[in-house]
Motif scaffolding. Structure first.
Motif, mmCIF file in Angstrom:
data_model
loop_
_atom_site.group_PDB
_atom_site.id
_atom_site.type_symbol
_atom_site.label_atom_id
_atom_site.label_comp_id
_atom_site.label_asym_id
_atom_site.label_seq_id
_atom_site.Cartn_x
_atom_site.Cartn_y
_atom_site.Cartn_z
ATOM 1 N N GLY A 33 0.779 -1.226 0.000
ATOM 2 C CA GLY A 33 0.000 0.000 0.000
ATOM 3 C C GLY A 33 0.810 1.274 0.000
ATOM 4 O O GLY A 33 0.399 2.265 0.604
ATOM 5 N N VAL A 34 1.933 1.278 -0.697
ATOM 6 C CA VAL A 34 2.726 2.513 -0.786
ATOM 7 C C VAL A 34 1.922 3.584 -1.526
ATOM 8 O O VAL A 34 1.960 4.757 -1.187
ATOM 9 C CB VAL A 34 4.073 2.243 -1.477
ATOM 10 N N LEU A 35 1.190 3.173 -2.557
ATOM 11 C CA LEU A 35 0.229 4.051 -3.219
ATOM 12 C C LEU A 35 -1.176 3.494 -3.017
ATOM 13 O O LEU A 35 -1.373 2.277 -3.015
ATOM 14 C CB LEU A 35 0.519 4.170 -4.714
ATOM 15 N N SER A 36 -2.138 4.379 -2.887
ATOM 16 C CA SER A 36 -3.539 3.979 -2.756
ATOM 17 C C SER A 36 -4.072 3.538 -4.114
ATOM 18 O O SER A 36 -3.475 3.841 -5.165
ATOM 19 C CB SER A 36 -4.370 5.145 -2.238
ATOM 20 N N PRO A 37 -5.208 2.829 -4.155
ATOM 21 C CA PRO A 37 -5.797 2.442 -5.444
ATOM 22 C C PRO A 37 -6.050 3.628 -6.372
ATOM 23 O O PRO A 37 -5.828 3.525 -7.586
ATOM 24 C CB PRO A 37 -7.101 1.749 -5.033
ATOM 25 N N ILE A 38 -6.499 4.752 -5.828
ATOM 26 C CA ILE A 38 -6.757 5.924 -6.671
ATOM 27 C C ILE A 38 -5.449 6.484 -7.225
ATOM 28 O O ILE A 38 -5.350 6.832 -8.409
ATOM 29 C CB ILE A 38 -7.504 7.006 -5.871
ATOM 30 N N GLU A 39 -4.428 6.539 -6.395
ATOM 31 C CA GLU A 39 -3.130 7.060 -6.842
ATOM 32 C C GLU A 39 -2.508 6.166 -7.900
ATOM 33 O O GLU A 39 -2.006 6.642 -8.926
ATOM 34 C CB GLU A 39 -2.191 7.188 -5.642
ATOM 35 N N ILE A 40 -2.539 4.859 -7.685
ATOM 36 C CA ILE A 40 -1.897 3.966 -8.653
ATOM 37 C C ILE A 40 -2.660 3.941 -9.967
ATOM 38 O O ILE A 40 -2.066 3.814 -11.046
ATOM 39 C CB ILE A 40 -1.717 2.536 -8.067
#
Length: 271
Positions: A33-40
């Motif tokens: 979870g380094v990036l959130s689903p929205i960010e990725i």
């Protein structure tokens, strides 16, 4: 979507003692979870657009050598694309890299998109730092899938503990490195480990001397991965030990002379 939050180090998951210990002892660790689903979702589009725009590989898969079959490789996208720059130079990534290395600040060496096509071949065993004319062992690669991946798509695979022994041989990534380093790994008795699955936005982190490889992509979809390499601020450029380090000194260190602080325009301070 606003991407300003990715530039903030405090929006990242904290590095746990277990992850830090794993990294120091095994030479690699997984942080979810380094990036959130929205960010990725946002950055997957950004990186795909840039990678395919700047990709120069036009040969069919069957016409390439082992290295060419391993992946489509497009490097330093951040130089040419402002949105990729937001990804590569994110303080969030820099903070994690610095915490794992146990240093105050890190700089960028380079980024690279590594897209392993359906039917793409294995990535031979190798050490990243073989290519880097730097005088520090405080180097780290972040390896982040842009889509959910499983073991049969070409999961990054490590020889755990191999970083403790440093340089493993004067051999670039190739069929020869696969054979020689497989033998070396067996003789040293390093456990070979990999995650069974990773979510988009998870990331593995490994030292520059950690031996690693990846199987081929046996799925029907491209394994989309973005990587960023960091090194501790204050490192100096060394005299190149091979032609690859000579090329790296010119390209990724902007031609800095041996003995210079590795802080060219291509190596911005991230944290």
């Amino acid at each position: 979507m606003s991407v300003s939050n990715i530039l903030q180090p405090d929006s990242a998951p904290r590095v746990s003692l277990e992850q830090s210990s794993s990294f120091r002892n095994l030479g690699h660790t997984l942080i979810e979870g380094v990036l959130s689903p929205i960010e990725i979702e946002h950055f997957r589009k950004v990186i795909n657009d840039a990678a395919y725009r700047y990709n120069t590989e036009q040969r069919k898969l069957e016409d390439r050598d082992t290295y060419g079959k391993a992946f489509l490789q497009v490097m330093n996208l951040w130089e040419n694309d402002e949105e990729v720059r937001c990804f590569t130079l994110a303080e969030r990534f820099g903070r994690i890299a610095a915490e794992l290395l146990g240093v105050d600040n890190v700089r960028i060496y380079h980024d690279q998109a590594l897209f392993k096509e359906p039917g793409g071949g294995f990535t031979p065993w190798h050490q990243d730092q073989y290519y880097w004319p730097l005088d520090t062992n405080n180097t780290i690669t972040m390896w982040m899938p842009l889509i959910d991946i499983t073991e049969d798509m070409g999961m990054l695979t490590f020889a755990s503990g191999s970083h403790h022994d440093g340089f493993a041989g004067d051999i670039p990534i190739s069929d020869e490195s696969e054979t020689a380093l497989q033998k070396y790994i067996r003789e040293k008795g390093y456990p070979v480990t990999r995650a069974s699955a990773m979510k988009a936005g998870d990331a593995t982190w490994h030292y520059g001397w950690t031996l690693h490889a990846a199987p081929g992509n046996n799925s029907a979809v491209t394994r989309e991965v973005m990587t960023v390499i960091f090194f501790a601020d204050g490192a100096r450029v060394t005299e190149p030990r091979n032609k690859h380090q000579h090329n790296d000194r010119q390209r990724w260190l902007d031609g800095l002379e041996p003995g210079s602080i590795a802080a060219s325009r291509l190596n911005p301070l991230v944290l």
